[in-house]
Motif scaffolding. Structure first.
Motif, short mmCIF file in Angstrom:
data_model
loop_
_atom_site.label_atom_id
_atom_site.label_comp_id
_atom_site.label_asym_id
_atom_site.label_seq_id
_atom_site.Cartn_x
_atom_site.Cartn_y
_atom_site.Cartn_z
N LEU A 113 45.07 28.96 40.54
CA LEU A 113 44.21 30.12 40.80
C LEU A 113 42.78 29.69 41.14
O LEU A 113 42.19 30.17 42.12
N SER A 156 42.60 27.91 44.48
CA SER A 156 42.70 28.91 45.54
C SER A 156 41.37 29.61 45.77
O SER A 156 40.95 29.81 46.92
N MET A 157 40.70 29.98 44.68
CA MET A 157 39.39 30.64 44.82
C MET A 157 38.40 29.73 45.52
O MET A 157 37.66 30.16 46.41
N ASP A 208 38.10 37.16 45.34
CA ASP A 208 38.66 36.58 44.10
C ASP A 208 37.59 36.16 43.10
O ASP A 208 37.71 36.49 41.92
N THR A 219 37.24 37.96 39.48
CA THR A 219 37.33 37.18 38.25
C THR A 219 36.09 37.37 37.40
O THR A 219 36.16 37.54 36.18
N ASN A 227 40.36 44.70 38.26
CA ASN A 227 40.05 44.16 39.58
C ASN A 227 40.93 44.75 40.68
O ASN A 227 40.67 44.52 41.86
N PHE A 271 40.03 45.05 44.85
CA PHE A 271 40.87 44.60 45.96
C PHE A 271 41.27 45.76 46.88
O PHE A 271 41.30 45.60 48.10
#
Length: 193
Positions: A8, A11-12, A38, A42, A52, A56
């Motif tokens: 995760l 990826s961010m 992201d 977070t 969240n 999105f």
């Protein structure tokens, strides 16, 4: 650190780099929203315990809009974009599951990217691999949402495998810009003579 948190966070971090690479391209705002979504989600989750999903869903119609931006022209919004913004807002009151709303808007974004590929192919007889990879990324995001919606232990594992694959796509977008000449291929009718 558990492997899923590592994936995760990688990826961010990976989706921050395309923001800088695509800075002067038409698709810049797409990557700006994608790269900041992201980390912002977070941050909001850990500091304010904010759901969240709303973030999105509110970013999704802007992703749809940003695919059609031409930075050489003045910003404008057409009726299809107004429809997507209105649809997203309306679905917030109709569908309680935010992931389904996100899935619908991502599907519309994928259709818009494919439409852009087809129009470019029709008008200039060229195909840009950049947009094919972008369509493939949106397809993998849709698949990831469908996997997540199915739930279960295997669904979570598949979600993180898909997220790992999306890191490779982020690296591609960190290296290549949409106007890179080696990504554009001319498609011409075959001469029979």
């Amino acid at each position: 650190m558990r492997i899923e948190f590592l994936i995760l966070y990688i990826s961010m971090a990976a989706w921050i780099f395309p923001i800088f690479r695509q800075h002067k391209c038409n698709i810049f705002y797409f990557f700006l929203l994608l790269g900041l979504a992201d980390p912002l989600a977070t941050l909001l989750l850990y500091i304010f315990h904010f759901n969240n999903g709303y973030l999105f869903v509110s970013i999704a119609p802007f992703l749809f809009y940003s695919v059609g931006i031409n930075r050489t022209l003045k910003f404008k919004i057409n009726s299809v974009e107004v429809f997507v913004f209105s649809l997203t807002f309306l679905l917030l009151f109709i569908i309680p599951n935010l992931d389904i709303i996100l899935l619908i808007v991502h599907l519309l974004t994928l259709i818009r990217i494919i439409y852009k590929i087809i129009i470019q192919l029709h008008l200039s007889m060229q195909i840009n691999t950049f947009y094919l990879v972008l369509a493939f990324y949106m397809l993998s995001s849709i698949a990831s949402l469908i996997i997540y919606l199915n739930g279960g232990h295997q669904a979570i594992i598949l979600f993180y495998i898909n997220l790992s694959f999306q890191i490779l796509i982020a690296i591609f977008f960190s290296i290549f810009r949409e106007d890179h000449p080696k990504l554009t291929y001319n498609i011409s009718p075959v001469d029979l003579e």
